[in-house]
Design a protein around this motif. Structure first.
Motif, PDB file in Angstrom:
ATOM      1  N   PRO A   1      48.447  76.470  76.688  1.00  0.00           N
ATOM      2  CA  PRO A   1      48.862  75.816  75.443  1.00  0.00           C
ATOM      3  C   PRO A   1      50.315  76.119  75.085  1.00  0.00           C
ATOM      4  CG  PRO A   1      47.383  77.651  74.954  1.00  0.00           C
ATOM      5  CD  PRO A   1      47.492  77.567  76.444  1.00  0.00           C
ATOM      6  N   THR A   2      50.934  75.200  74.388  1.00  0.00           N
ATOM      7  CA  THR A   2      52.284  75.426  73.884  1.00  0.00           C
ATOM      8  C   THR A   2      52.151  76.242  72.600  1.00  0.00           C
ATOM      9  OG1 THR A   2      52.192  73.286  72.808  1.00  0.00           O
ATOM     10  CG2 THR A   2      53.195  73.366  74.979  1.00  0.00           C
ATOM     11  N   TYR A   3      52.384  75.648  71.448  1.00  0.00           N
ATOM     12  CA  TYR A   3      52.173  76.377  70.188  1.00  0.00           C
ATOM     13  C   TYR A   3      50.673  76.554  69.958  1.00  0.00           C
ATOM     14  CZ  TYR A   3      57.064  76.108  68.752  1.00  0.00           C
ATOM     15  OH  TYR A   3      58.415  76.270  68.678  1.00  0.00           O
ATOM     16  N   SER A   4      50.288  77.708  69.342  1.00  0.00           N
ATOM     17  CA  SER A   4      48.864  78.012  69.121  1.00  0.00           C
ATOM     18  C   SER A   4      48.161  76.873  68.402  1.00  0.00           C
ATOM     19  CB  SER A   4      48.713  79.286  68.282  1.00  0.00           C
ATOM     20  OG  SER A   4      49.314  80.368  68.917  1.00  0.00           O
ATOM     21  N   GLY A   5      48.865  76.223  67.476  1.00  0.00           N
ATOM     22  CA  GLY A   5      48.202  75.191  66.672  1.00  0.00           C
ATOM     23  C   GLY A   5      48.588  73.789  67.068  1.00  0.00           C
TER      24      GLY A   5
ATOM     25  N   PRO B   1      48.492  70.272  67.865  1.00  0.00           N
ATOM     26  CA  PRO B   1      47.376  69.326  67.845  1.00  0.00           C
ATOM     27  C   PRO B   1      47.303  68.459  69.100  1.00  0.00           C
ATOM     28  CG  PRO B   1      49.033  68.752  66.163  1.00  0.00           C
ATOM     29  CD  PRO B   1      49.567  69.915  66.928  1.00  0.00           C
TER      30      PRO B   1
ATOM     31  N   LEU C   1      46.119  81.792  78.532  1.00  0.00           N
ATOM     32  CA  LEU C   1      47.146  82.121  77.528  1.00  0.00           C
ATOM     33  C   LEU C   1      48.301  82.938  78.096  1.00  0.00           C
ATOM     34  CD1 LEU C   1      45.090  83.067  74.345  1.00  0.00           C
ATOM     35  CD2 LEU C   1      45.980  80.854  75.015  1.00  0.00           C
ATOM     36  N   ALA C   2      48.003  83.778  79.084  1.00  0.00           N
ATOM     37  CA  ALA C   2      49.040  84.674  79.602  1.00  0.00           C
ATOM     38  C   ALA C   2      49.407  84.280  81.039  1.00  0.00           C
ATOM     39  CB  ALA C   2      48.553  86.124  79.578  1.00  0.00           C
TER      40      ALA C   2
ATOM     41  N   ALA D   1      52.480  83.777  78.324  1.00  0.00           N
ATOM     42  CA  ALA D   1      52.637  82.775  77.268  1.00  0.00           C
ATOM     43  C   ALA D   1      53.631  81.703  77.688  1.00  0.00           C
ATOM     44  CB  ALA D   1      53.114  83.450  75.982  1.00  0.00           C
ATOM     45  N   TRP D   2      53.268  80.459  77.371  1.00  0.00           N
ATOM     46  CA  TRP D   2      54.146  79.332  77.654  1.00  0.00           C
ATOM     47  C   TRP D   2      55.521  79.589  77.057  1.00  0.00           C
ATOM     48  CZ3 TRP D   2      56.444  75.633  74.306  1.00  0.00           C
ATOM     49  CH2 TRP D   2      57.023  74.527  74.961  1.00  0.00           C
ATOM     50  N   THR D   3      56.544  79.175  77.765  1.00  0.00           N
ATOM     51  CA  THR D   3      57.899  79.279  77.237  1.00  0.00           C
ATOM     52  C   THR D   3      58.677  78.019  77.602  1.00  0.00           C
ATOM     53  OG1 THR D   3      60.030  80.395  77.503  1.00  0.00           O
ATOM     54  CG2 THR D   3      58.413  80.729  79.259  1.00  0.00           C
TER      55      THR D   3
ATOM     56  N   THR E   1      57.234  68.009  64.419  1.00  0.00           N
ATOM     57  CA  THR E   1      56.204  68.898  64.953  1.00  0.00           C
ATOM     58  C   THR E   1      56.763  70.316  64.931  1.00  0.00           C
ATOM     59  OG1 THR E   1      57.007  68.679  67.212  1.00  0.00           O
ATOM     60  CG2 THR E   1      55.287  67.136  66.541  1.00  0.00           C
ATOM     61  N   ALA E   2      55.851  71.309  65.069  1.00  0.00           N
ATOM     62  CA  ALA E   2      56.276  72.710  64.987  1.00  0.00           C
ATOM     63  C   ALA E   2      57.298  73.050  66.068  1.00  0.00           C
ATOM     64  CB  ALA E   2      55.056  73.624  65.104  1.00  0.00           C
TER      65      ALA E   2
ATOM     66  N   LYS F   1      62.949  73.484  69.950  1.00  0.00           N
ATOM     67  CA  LYS F   1      63.335  74.884  69.750  1.00  0.00           C
ATOM     68  C   LYS F   1      62.934  75.756  70.945  1.00  0.00           C
ATOM     69  CE  LYS F   1      61.018  74.964  65.805  1.00  0.00           C
ATOM     70  NZ  LYS F   1      60.418  75.429  64.547  1.00  0.00           N
TER      71      LYS F   1
ATOM     72  N   TYR G   1      61.140  78.577  72.751  1.00  0.00           N
ATOM     73  CA  TYR G   1      59.859  79.247  72.430  1.00  0.00           C
ATOM     74  C   TYR G   1      59.575  80.270  73.509  1.00  0.00           C
ATOM     75  CZ  TYR G   1      54.782  79.664  71.438  1.00  0.00           C
ATOM     76  OH  TYR G   1      53.506  80.122  71.157  1.00  0.00           O
TER      77      TYR G   1
ATOM     78  N   ASN H   1      53.462  72.572  59.339  1.00  0.00           N
ATOM     79  CA  ASN H   1      53.615  73.122  60.689  1.00  0.00           C
ATOM     80  C   ASN H   1      53.327  74.617  60.734  1.00  0.00           C
ATOM     81  OD1 ASN H   1      54.236  70.991  62.529  1.00  0.00           O
ATOM     82  ND2 ASN H   1      56.168  70.687  61.456  1.00  0.00           N
TER      83      ASN H   1
ATOM     84  N   LEU I   1      49.641  74.930  60.713  1.00  0.00           N
ATOM     85  CA  LEU I   1      49.056  74.634  62.026  1.00  0.00           C
ATOM     86  C   LEU I   1      49.172  75.834  62.953  1.00  0.00           C
ATOM     87  CD1 LEU I   1      50.162  70.981  62.891  1.00  0.00           C
ATOM     88  CD2 LEU I   1      47.826  71.844  62.717  1.00  0.00           C
TER      89      LEU I   1
ATOM     90  N   GLY J   1      46.000  77.835  64.293  1.00  0.00           N
ATOM     91  CA  GLY J   1      45.905  77.956  65.750  1.00  0.00           C
ATOM     92  C   GLY J   1      45.734  79.409  66.181  1.00  0.00           C
TER      93      GLY J   1
ATOM     94  N   LYS K   1      56.226  84.559  68.892  1.00  0.00           N
ATOM     95  CA  LYS K   1      57.235  83.487  68.948  1.00  0.00           C
ATOM     96  C   LYS K   1      57.151  82.602  67.705  1.00  0.00           C
ATOM     97  CE  LYS K   1      56.765  83.181  74.009  1.00  0.00           C
ATOM     98  NZ  LYS K   1      57.562  82.498  75.029  1.00  0.00           N
ATOM     99  N   GLU K   2      55.919  82.281  67.316  1.00  0.00           N
ATOM    100  CA  GLU K   2      55.717  81.397  66.162  1.00  0.00           C
ATOM    101  C   GLU K   2      56.101  82.096  64.862  1.00  0.00           C
ATOM    102  OE1 GLU K   2      51.631  80.593  67.063  1.00  0.00           O
ATOM    103  OE2 GLU K   2      52.238  79.609  68.924  1.00  0.00           O
TER     104      GLU K   2
ATOM    105  N   TYR L   1      59.733  82.236  63.861  1.00  0.00           N
ATOM    106  CA  TYR L   1      60.225  81.034  63.166  1.00  0.00           C
ATOM    107  C   TYR L   1      59.769  81.001  61.707  1.00  0.00           C
ATOM    108  CZ  TYR L   1      62.266  78.979  67.353  1.00  0.00           C
ATOM    109  OH  TYR L   1      63.068  78.741  68.439  1.00  0.00           O
TER     110      TYR L   1
END
Ligand SMILES: [Zn+2]
Lengths: 165, 260
Positions: free
Chosen positions: A47-51, A53, A79-80, A82-84, A144-145, A163, A165, B40, B43, B47, B140-141, B144
């Motif tokens: 996954p990219t950001y945890s949340g 969608p 998960l590990a 972690a995506w960057t 988006t985040a 951004k 990450y 965001n 979210l 998440g 990381k989140e 921000y």
């Protein structure tokens, strides 16, 4: 690499990000690995950001493409590590720019508690329209985040910045 | 030693409660950009909560699931800091959207993310590999979230007379609740002993430095603390959590197992 693994990669190659349809899941680094195990073929995504969608949609797209190609495989979310955004290929970054999204700078590796004190001095973000680095951030979170909202002070166009990450 | 479930729930409940609280701004933000920013941030938090609930459910086994943990536990079973369940305004005012105060929102996000960047940073070395992986993403989140809230804290504090007064009132109102960060609950103690968690007390100097630096730049003063230390993380909550959960859990309880 076995032919079946090649076949899976080929079947998944057309898949793009649901929100940024110019870059593929492979180019974004979301599609991590295809491997043959005693239990069968496994496709590893991260996954990219945890949340984010879009992740549910991405997983559905992967399953649908595998089914369409007649491939039986398990989809594993890992998960590990972690995506960057550092995993994004140069060609993907160029596609983002052409699409109007400023691509991410390299993430900062100076991991220390000191970094939390003040916002790190950021590299100038170049406007994807005119290339000017005379730009300012409008909002830390865009549509988006994963994106921030910027404005170009030369061509006056607003734009998204992907951004780091 | 195994990972204490209650410690995972503490982290997850923190994230879900603040995520739900901040989501109240969706459609009501003071400006469009902030409406989107808070959505965001929510979210990200929800998440993070999902990943933590999934890990907790995995360790619990049986029919445990992230949905059961989020939607079918009562307020006394939640392990979040009291700070995170408070409404978006000072004491003794109503719940109407018009009464929401963005300074309260920003100050709370700042105080919490200033803690969590250090917590997630430390948890990357957790003996629980799944938790370490979640921490690496969450760090990381949260960085921000910290940038966002710190920017606004400085802008409000060092802004107009009105924005300064509201930011200072929010700091005065919320700062006492941060004392809960520095006590040790049984779950935290067990997690530290199992090398699953880091000792939050050790993070206090870094948190103090970060907070004091931002307040100084924002021309705000830090109130002295005396009085009651809240205990949300052991399940003793303010009256506000029940209302928040009522809204968050209502749909899942009215239509168990519903999908869309
Ligand atoms: Zn431009």
């Amino acid at each position: 690499m076995s032919s079946v693994v090649d076949k899976v990669w080929a079947a998944l190659e057309p898949l793009t990000d649901p929100e940024i349809p110019v870059v593929t899941l492979r180019e974004l680094g979301i599609l991590r690995e295809v491997r043959e195990t005693p239990a069968g073929i496994e496709v590893v995504i991260t996954p990219t950001y945890s949340g984010c969608p879009a992740m549910g949609q991405i997983e559905d797209d992967v399953r649908a493409s595998l089914a369409q190609a007649g491939i039986e495989a398990r989809v594993i979310t890992q998960l590990a590590p972690a995506w960057t955004t550092d995993w994004m290929s140069d060609e993907a970054k160029e596609k983002l720019r052409a699409y109007g999204i400023a691509p991410p700078h390299q993430t900062r590796k100076d991991v220390s508690v000191v970094k939390f004190m003040r916002r790190p001095v950021e590299q100038a973000v170049a406007c994807p329209q005119c290339g000017s680095t005379h730009t300012v951030v409008t909002s830390e979170f865009g549509s988006t985040a994963c994106k921030a909202l910027y404005k170009c002070l030369d061509c006056q166009e607003p734009f998204d910045y992907f951004k780091p990450y | 030693m195994s990972t204490p479930i209650d410690y995972l729930l503490h982290l997850a409940d923190n994230a879900v409660v603040l995520g739900q609280r901040n989501a109240e701004w969706c459609g009501h933000g003071p400006i469009l950009e902030e409406d989107m920013a808070l959505a965001n941030v929510s979210l990200d938090l929800i998440g993070q909560a999902r990943l933590l609930y999934q890990r907790a459910a995995e360790l619990m086994g049986g029919d445990a699931s992230e949905d059961k943990l989020a939607y079918f536990r009562g307020p006394h079973e939640f392990r979040n800091y009291t700070l995170l369940e408070l409404p978006h305004h000072g004491a003794l005012v109503g719940y109407a959207a018009a009464d929401r105060d963005y300074a309260t929102t920003i100050v709370r996000n700042f105080l919490y993310s200033a803690l969590m960047v250090h917590v997630w940073d430390g948890l990357q070395q957790s003996a629980d590999a799944s938790l370490a992986a979640i921490a690496a993403k969450s760090l990381k989140e949260t960085s921000y979230h910290l940038h966002h809230s710190r920017d606004w804290l400085v802008r409000m504090g060092d802004g107009t007379e009105e924005s300064h007064a509201r930011a200072q009132a929010a700091v005065n109102h919320l700062m006492p609740y941060t004392e809960e960060f520095w006590t040790t609950s049984p779950a935290e103690g067990a997690a530290v002993a199992a090398k699953v968690a880091i000792d939050v007390w050790a993070l206090r100097p870094a948190w103090d430095a970060l907070v004091n630096d931002a307040l100084e730049q924002a021309t705000l003063t830090r109130p002295n603390f005396h009085g009651y230390v809240t205990e949300g993380k052991i399940g003793l909550h303010s009256e506000h959590l029940s209302y928040l959960l009522g809204e968050m859990q209502g749909l899942a309880r009215a239509h168990p197992g519903a999908t869309w």
